[in-house]
Design a protein around this motif. Structure first.
Motif, PDB file in Angstrom:
ATOM      1  N   ARG A 106       0.836  -1.209   0.000  1.00  0.00           N
ATOM      2  CA  ARG A 106       0.000   0.000   0.000  1.00  0.00           C
ATOM      3  C   ARG A 106       0.865   1.252   0.000  1.00  0.00           C
ATOM      4  NH1 ARG A 106      -3.382   2.599   5.033  1.00  0.00           N
ATOM      5  NH2 ARG A 106      -1.278   2.352   5.877  1.00  0.00           N
ATOM      6  N   ALA A 107       1.953   1.222   0.783  1.00  0.00           N
ATOM      7  CA  ALA A 107       2.819   2.405   0.871  1.00  0.00           C
ATOM      8  C   ALA A 107       3.413   2.749  -0.492  1.00  0.00           C
ATOM      9  CB  ALA A 107       3.919   2.172   1.910  1.00  0.00           C
ATOM     10  N   GLU A 108       3.789   1.719  -1.278  1.00  0.00           N
ATOM     11  CA  GLU A 108       4.312   1.957  -2.644  1.00  0.00           C
ATOM     12  C   GLU A 108       3.223   2.603  -3.500  1.00  0.00           C
ATOM     13  OE1 GLU A 108       7.348   1.328  -3.720  1.00  0.00           O
ATOM     14  OE2 GLU A 108       8.206  -0.173  -2.359  1.00  0.00           O
ATOM     15  N   ALA A 109       1.989   2.092  -3.356  1.00  0.00           N
ATOM     16  CA  ALA A 109       0.878   2.645  -4.144  1.00  0.00           C
ATOM     17  C   ALA A 109       0.568   4.078  -3.695  1.00  0.00           C
ATOM     18  CB  ALA A 109      -0.356   1.760  -4.005  1.00  0.00           C
ATOM     19  N   MET A 110       0.699   4.349  -2.393  1.00  0.00           N
ATOM     20  CA  MET A 110       0.497   5.727  -1.915  1.00  0.00           C
ATOM     21  C   MET A 110       1.564   6.651  -2.485  1.00  0.00           C
ATOM     22  SD  MET A 110      -0.546   5.164   2.101  1.00  0.00           S
ATOM     23  CE  MET A 110      -0.417   6.904   2.485  1.00  0.00           C
ATOM     24  N   ASP A 111       2.792   6.133  -2.547  1.00  0.00           N
ATOM     25  CA  ASP A 111       3.887   6.944  -3.109  1.00  0.00           C
ATOM     26  C   ASP A 111       3.537   7.356  -4.540  1.00  0.00           C
ATOM     27  OD1 ASP A 111       6.698   7.891  -2.701  1.00  0.00           O
ATOM     28  OD2 ASP A 111       6.997   6.670  -4.503  1.00  0.00           O
ATOM     29  N   ALA A 112       3.035   6.385  -5.322  1.00  0.00           N
ATOM     30  CA  ALA A 112       2.657   6.676  -6.713  1.00  0.00           C
ATOM     31  C   ALA A 112       1.491   7.657  -6.752  1.00  0.00           C
ATOM     32  CB  ALA A 112       2.300   5.374  -7.422  1.00  0.00           C
ATOM     33  N   ALA A 113       0.549   7.511  -5.825  1.00  0.00           N
ATOM     34  CA  ALA A 113      -0.601   8.427  -5.786  1.00  0.00           C
ATOM     35  C   ALA A 113      -0.144   9.851  -5.458  1.00  0.00           C
ATOM     36  CB  ALA A 113      -1.620   7.936  -4.762  1.00  0.00           C
ATOM     37  N   PHE A 114       0.821   9.978  -4.556  1.00  0.00           N
ATOM     38  CA  PHE A 114       1.349  11.312  -4.237  1.00  0.00           C
ATOM     39  C   PHE A 114       2.097  11.903  -5.437  1.00  0.00           C
ATOM     40  CE2 PHE A 114       0.714  10.417   0.384  1.00  0.00           C
ATOM     41  CZ  PHE A 114       0.083  11.609   0.715  1.00  0.00           C
ATOM     42  N   VAL A 115       2.837  11.056  -6.152  1.00  0.00           N
ATOM     43  CA  VAL A 115       3.527  11.542  -7.361  1.00  0.00           C
ATOM     44  C   VAL A 115       2.493  12.103  -8.334  1.00  0.00           C
ATOM     45  CG1 VAL A 115       4.854  10.850  -9.409  1.00  0.00           C
ATOM     46  CG2 VAL A 115       5.570  10.077  -7.128  1.00  0.00           C
ATOM     47  N   ALA A 116       1.393  11.362  -8.505  1.00  0.00           N
ATOM     48  CA  ALA A 116       0.332  11.818  -9.419  1.00  0.00           C
ATOM     49  C   ALA A 116      -0.261  13.150  -8.943  1.00  0.00           C
ATOM     50  CB  ALA A 116      -0.748  10.750  -9.530  1.00  0.00           C
ATOM     51  N   ALA A 117      -0.190  13.388  -7.620  1.00  0.00           N
ATOM     52  CA  ALA A 117      -0.703  14.653  -7.073  1.00  0.00           C
ATOM     53  C   ALA A 117       0.386  15.735  -7.041  1.00  0.00           C
ATOM     54  CB  ALA A 117      -1.249  14.403  -5.660  1.00  0.00           C
ATOM     55  N   GLY A 118       1.548  15.424  -7.633  1.00  0.00           N
ATOM     56  CA  GLY A 118       2.602  16.435  -7.743  1.00  0.00           C
ATOM     57  C   GLY A 118       3.590  16.445  -6.580  1.00  0.00           C
ATOM     58  N   ILE A 119       3.540  15.400  -5.742  1.00  0.00           N
ATOM     59  CA  ILE A 119       4.460  15.345  -4.582  1.00  0.00           C
ATOM     60  C   ILE A 119       5.334  14.112  -4.723  1.00  0.00           C
ATOM     61  CG2 ILE A 119       4.573  15.077  -2.064  1.00  0.00           C
ATOM     62  CD1 ILE A 119       1.766  16.495  -2.029  1.00  0.00           C
ATOM     63  N   ASP A 120       6.608  14.317  -4.978  1.00  0.00           N
ATOM     64  CA  ASP A 120       7.463  13.131  -5.123  1.00  0.00           C
ATOM     65  C   ASP A 120       8.209  12.853  -3.821  1.00  0.00           C
ATOM     66  OD1 ASP A 120       9.246  15.150  -5.035  1.00  0.00           O
ATOM     67  OD2 ASP A 120      10.123  14.807  -7.012  1.00  0.00           O
ATOM     68  N   LYS A 163      -7.602  10.733   3.238  1.00  0.00           N
ATOM     69  CA  LYS A 163      -8.908  10.132   3.532  1.00  0.00           C
ATOM     70  C   LYS A 163      -9.500   9.614   2.225  1.00  0.00           C
ATOM     71  CE  LYS A 163      -9.983  12.089   7.876  1.00  0.00           C
ATOM     72  NZ  LYS A 163     -10.679  13.050   8.707  1.00  0.00           N
ATOM     73  N   PRO A 164     -10.470   8.690   2.310  1.00  0.00           N
ATOM     74  CA  PRO A 164     -11.070   8.159   1.076  1.00  0.00           C
ATOM     75  C   PRO A 164     -11.485   9.295   0.144  1.00  0.00           C
ATOM     76  CG  PRO A 164     -11.862   6.924   2.961  1.00  0.00           C
ATOM     77  CD  PRO A 164     -11.014   8.044   3.512  1.00  0.00           C
ATOM     78  N   GLY A 165     -11.120   9.142  -1.122  1.00  0.00           N
ATOM     79  CA  GLY A 165     -11.468  10.146  -2.121  1.00  0.00           C
ATOM     80  C   GLY A 165     -10.419  11.230  -2.297  1.00  0.00           C
ATOM     81  N   LYS A 166      -9.433  11.295  -1.397  1.00  0.00           N
ATOM     82  CA  LYS A 166      -8.394  12.328  -1.490  1.00  0.00           C
ATOM     83  C   LYS A 166      -7.209  11.792  -2.306  1.00  0.00           C
ATOM     84  CE  LYS A 166     -10.811  15.102   1.018  1.00  0.00           C
ATOM     85  NZ  LYS A 166     -11.355  16.369   0.518  1.00  0.00           N
ATOM     86  N   PRO A 167      -6.371  12.715  -2.824  1.00  0.00           N
ATOM     87  CA  PRO A 167      -5.379  12.299  -3.830  1.00  0.00           C
ATOM     88  C   PRO A 167      -4.331  11.276  -3.366  1.00  0.00           C
ATOM     89  CG  PRO A 167      -5.341  14.713  -3.494  1.00  0.00           C
ATOM     90  CD  PRO A 167      -6.441  14.174  -2.656  1.00  0.00           C
ATOM     91  N   GLY A 168      -3.959  11.248  -2.097  1.00  0.00           N
ATOM     92  CA  GLY A 168      -2.933  10.296  -1.655  1.00  0.00           C
ATOM     93  C   GLY A 168      -3.522   9.051  -1.014  1.00  0.00           C
TER      94      GLY A 168
END
Ligand code: AMP
Ligand code: MN
Ligand code: MN
Ligand code: MN
Length: 289
Positions: A106-120, A163-168
């Motif tokens: 999950r943490a790897e997937a969150m990392d990718a989700a944050f990248v998609a939100a502009g946070i690497d 939280k559910p629905g939020k970018p990360g």
């Protein structure tokens, strides 16, 4: 023997999960604040319990083993605290190891989700805040993003990003609530539904549907007095404890001297009309002696 109340706290976290203190400092703080019966309940992790036992002996406080298992009910995440269990039980140890491994995925997937939100670099950053590399929590991401200046507070990271629905946010398949209860029972412990008011349960069915399902699945107790509850909830959950024949528990859910809402020793006693989860434990009887 006259009944004497003592300060019990059966829910807190060390840096073996998402608390900020090591076990020795955590228990020293609890003891200094008057806690007499304690359980360390790290998320999906038992590795702090050896040190906990040593610290409890050192500070002459009574301790039972504990864990807070991440679980799912009706598509929502729920937390089940296991108390006074055998922390070497193979099924429990194996299931929690898998839960921690799945957290890393999950943490790897969150990392990718944050990248998609502009946070690497979010996972790399979170890891620097996680002294136990096997247990990565959303809290570690939150602390990193606060220190990086993305948000002003941990709670803001949750509300804006995690939280559910939020970018990360990444949905996760936690084990079913009934499995968590079964594992705790297999290991000889009691299963307590943590902070029931915090669960985002369907507004029409309300928390009672969850509590009924928990009791039907063999769950033993509810946290009645905890940081998430105010006097109306003490009464409300106290009544539900009686209705479903459950035991009552108390826990601060302490994580950190700076982030936690409630300090050790500040929660009120349980109402004498409730049966505490510790009512027949030798560790509690030792405090009456
Ligand atoms: P996880 O188990 O990794 O999904 O992370 C859950 C943890 O995040 C909880 O145990 C809390 O410590 C923390 N948490 C959840 N919601 C919030 C919030 N709104 N504000 C601060 N911390 C939170
Ligand atoms: Mn936590
Ligand atoms: Mn919890
Ligand atoms: Mn907790």
């Amino acid at each position: 023997m006259k009944f004497m109340a003592f300060v019990a706290d059966l829910h807190c976290h060390s840096c073996h999960s998402d608390g900020t203190l090591g076990v020795a400092d955590l228990f020293a703080l609890a003891a200094s604040r008057g806690v007499r019966l304690i359980a360390l309940t790290d998320h999906d992790e038992l590795s702090g319990l050896f040190a906990a036992r040593q610290s409890a002996t050192q500070h002459q406080i009574q301790m039972v083993s504990g864990v807070e298992i991440s679980a799912a009910w009706a598509g929502k995440s729920v937390h089940i605290v296991g108390l006074r269990l055998n922390e070497s039980h193979p099924a429990l140890v194996g299931a929690l190891r898998r839960a921690r491994e799945e957290r890393l995925v999950r943490a790897e997937a969150m990392d990718a989700a944050f990248v998609a939100a502009g946070i690497d670099g979010a996972l790399k950053g979170a890891r620097a805040y996680a002294p136990n590399p096997a247990l990565i929590s959303r809290t570690h991401f939150a602390r990193y993003l606060v220190d990086r200046g993305v948000c002003g507070a941990v709670s803001e990271v949750f509300s804006r990003f995690m939280k559910p629905g939020k970018p990360g946010y990444v949905p996760h398949d936690w084990m079913p609530m009934a499995s968590a209860i079964e594992l705790i029972h297999a290991a000889g412990g009691r299963a307590v539904l943590a902070h029931p008011a915090r669960f985002d349960v369907d507004a029409t069915a309300g928390p009672e549907a969850l509590i009924k399902a928990f009791a039907d699945a063999g769950g033993d107790g509810l946290e009645v007095v905890c940081a998430a509850h105010k006097p109306p909830e003490w009464a409300r959950y106290g009544a539900l404890v009686r209705k479903y024949g459950l035991l009552a528990s108390v826990g601060s859910d302490f994580h950190s001297p700076t982030e936690s809402r409630v300090k050790f020793g500040d929660l009120p006693f349980l109402s004498p009309s409730l049966t505490p989860v510790w009512h027949d434990w030798p560790e509690a009887k030792a405090l009456h002696a």
